[in-house]
Design an enzyme around this catalytic site. Structure first.
Site, PDB file in Angstrom:
ATOM      1  N   GLY A  34      21.580   6.907 -24.995  1.00  0.00           N
ATOM      2  CA  GLY A  34      22.002   5.586 -24.551  1.00  0.00           C
ATOM      3  C   GLY A  34      22.643   4.708 -25.603  1.00  0.00           C
ATOM      4  O   GLY A  34      22.695   3.490 -25.420  1.00  0.00           O
ATOM      5  N   GLY A  35      23.131   5.272 -26.694  1.00  0.00           N
ATOM      6  CA  GLY A  35      23.774   4.453 -27.711  1.00  0.00           C
ATOM      7  C   GLY A  35      25.137   3.949 -27.285  1.00  0.00           C
ATOM      8  O   GLY A  35      25.717   4.436 -26.306  1.00  0.00           O
ATOM      9  N   ASN A  43      27.909  13.721 -26.153  1.00  0.00           N
ATOM     10  CA  ASN A  43      26.629  14.336 -26.513  1.00  0.00           C
ATOM     11  C   ASN A  43      26.589  15.837 -26.297  1.00  0.00           C
ATOM     12  O   ASN A  43      25.911  16.542 -27.033  1.00  0.00           O
ATOM     13  CB  ASN A  43      25.501  13.698 -25.698  1.00  0.00           C
ATOM     14  N   ASN A 102      18.606  14.050 -23.768  1.00  0.00           N
ATOM     15  CA  ASN A 102      18.525  13.510 -25.118  1.00  0.00           C
ATOM     16  C   ASN A 102      18.245  12.009 -25.053  1.00  0.00           C
ATOM     17  O   ASN A 102      18.977  11.274 -24.394  1.00  0.00           O
ATOM     18  CB  ASN A 102      19.835  13.790 -25.860  1.00  0.00           C
ATOM     19  N   ARG A 183      34.086   6.317 -29.879  1.00  0.00           N
ATOM     20  CA  ARG A 183      32.919   5.639 -29.322  1.00  0.00           C
ATOM     21  C   ARG A 183      33.071   4.117 -29.381  1.00  0.00           C
ATOM     22  O   ARG A 183      32.586   3.405 -28.487  1.00  0.00           O
ATOM     23  CB  ARG A 183      31.643   6.111 -30.014  1.00  0.00           C
ATOM     24  N   HIS A 261      18.423  12.622 -34.704  1.00  0.00           N
ATOM     25  CA  HIS A 261      18.198  12.356 -33.281  1.00  0.00           C
ATOM     26  C   HIS A 261      19.072  13.219 -32.364  1.00  0.00           C
ATOM     27  O   HIS A 261      18.863  13.221 -31.159  1.00  0.00           O
ATOM     28  CB  HIS A 261      18.480  10.869 -33.030  1.00  0.00           C
ATOM     29  N   TRP A 262      20.051  13.912 -32.922  1.00  0.00           N
ATOM     30  CA  TRP A 262      20.974  14.714 -32.110  1.00  0.00           C
ATOM     31  C   TRP A 262      20.771  16.200 -32.373  1.00  0.00           C
ATOM     32  O   TRP A 262      21.638  16.890 -32.898  1.00  0.00           O
ATOM     33  CB  TRP A 262      22.428  14.347 -32.428  1.00  0.00           C
TER      34      TRP A 262
END
Length: 282
Positions: A34-35, A43, A102, A183, A261-262
């Site tokens: 959700g960034g 993603n 994720n 992004r 985190h990825w």
């Protein structure tokens, strides 16, 4: 970015998704984080063809993200997105799917499995939102603080987005100028900023606040669950996995060292093998 497809679900919400491997009998749904500027392709674009060798694979832009509609009035976000994904499944004739989620997408996957248990098979959850409880790390975490700073006055900037993205990963080479530009263009659009604000508001409503506390309901999950964490995760730190591991009846945990985190990108090959083995295990 690949073009993808659109489907309009009951209620008029239009969702964008990518599909591959349609000849396979079983389905896997990939749900992104959700960034700012996040999307299914950002993603999971690299993972999609790998999963498609074994499964009909759908990578969905959750409501408010990517090329999907961006409503600003909706229920608590996990429930909002989970119901939208079920609507997409209905439109595409998918009775049941495995889920790979994720962060935010992990929370959506868990809510869907709790509310629609017959529609969810196995769950692969990478640093899932709502399920992560930081037993030792402070709240809010470094990553969550940077998420809030992105749209804070005087407004979004490329520099603030880069700072956020660099916290996402241990391997800094993944944060390229191309990724930042792509992004930022998506995240700074007025409709995206409004959708992000609405999502945050939905998590803070007093009457539905507890719907986001998925860890309180985790004991009800009957699906097999693979929790995947990066040892260096600065958004949902590793200690956040412990309560979920303890309470989910059929859970297992895999930790990648040298990973943030990825996990699906930082440990691309290992992640794909691990997830596919879990989804196909007896």
């Amino acid at each position: 970015m690949a073009e993808g497809k659109y489907v309009t679900i009951q209620g008029g919400l239009k969702l964008h998704y990518h599909e591959a491997g349609g000849e396979n009998p079983e389905t896997v749904i990939l749900l992104h984080g959700g960034g700012p500027g996040a999307s299914a392709w950002s993603n999971f674009g690299r993972n999609l063809p790998v999963f498609a060798k074994n499964y009909r694979t759908l990578a969905i832009d959750q409501p408010g993200f990517g090329r999907s509609d961006k409503p600003t009035e909706h229920p608590q976000y996990f429930r909002h997105s989970a119901d939208a994904v079920v609507g997409l499944m209905d439109e595409l004739g998918v009775e049941r799917a495995h889920f790979v989620g994720n962060s935010l997408g992990g929370g959506t996957s868990v809510r869907l499995a709790l509310d629609h248990p017959k529609r969810a098979g196995r769950l692969v959850l990478m640093g899932p939102g709502g399920l992560s409880v930081n037993l030792f790390a402070p709240d809010p975490t470094e990553g969550i603080k940077n998420l809030g700073r992105f749209s804070a006055p005087p407004g979004p900037s490329r520099e603030k987005l880069e700072a956020f993205l660099r916290i996402m990963v241990h391997d800094q080479s993944l944060i390229t100028d191309e990724l930042i530009d792509e992004r930022f263009a998506a995240a700074s659009a007025p409709e995206s900023l409004a959708a992000m604000k609405a999502m945050g508001k939905s998590f803070a409503q007093p009457d539905t606040y507890e719907e986001g506390m998925l860890w309180r309901e985790a004991h009800r999950l009957r699906q097999r669950v693979l929790l995947i964490w990066g040892r260096e995760d600065r958004v949902n730190p590793l200690d956040g996995a412990l309560l979920a591991l303890k309470t989910i009846p059929r859970a297992q945990l895999h930790v990648f060292g040298g990973c943030g985190h990825w996990a699906q990108l930082e440990k691309f090959g290992e992640f794909n093998r691990l997830a596919l083995d879990f989804l196909g295990a007896s």
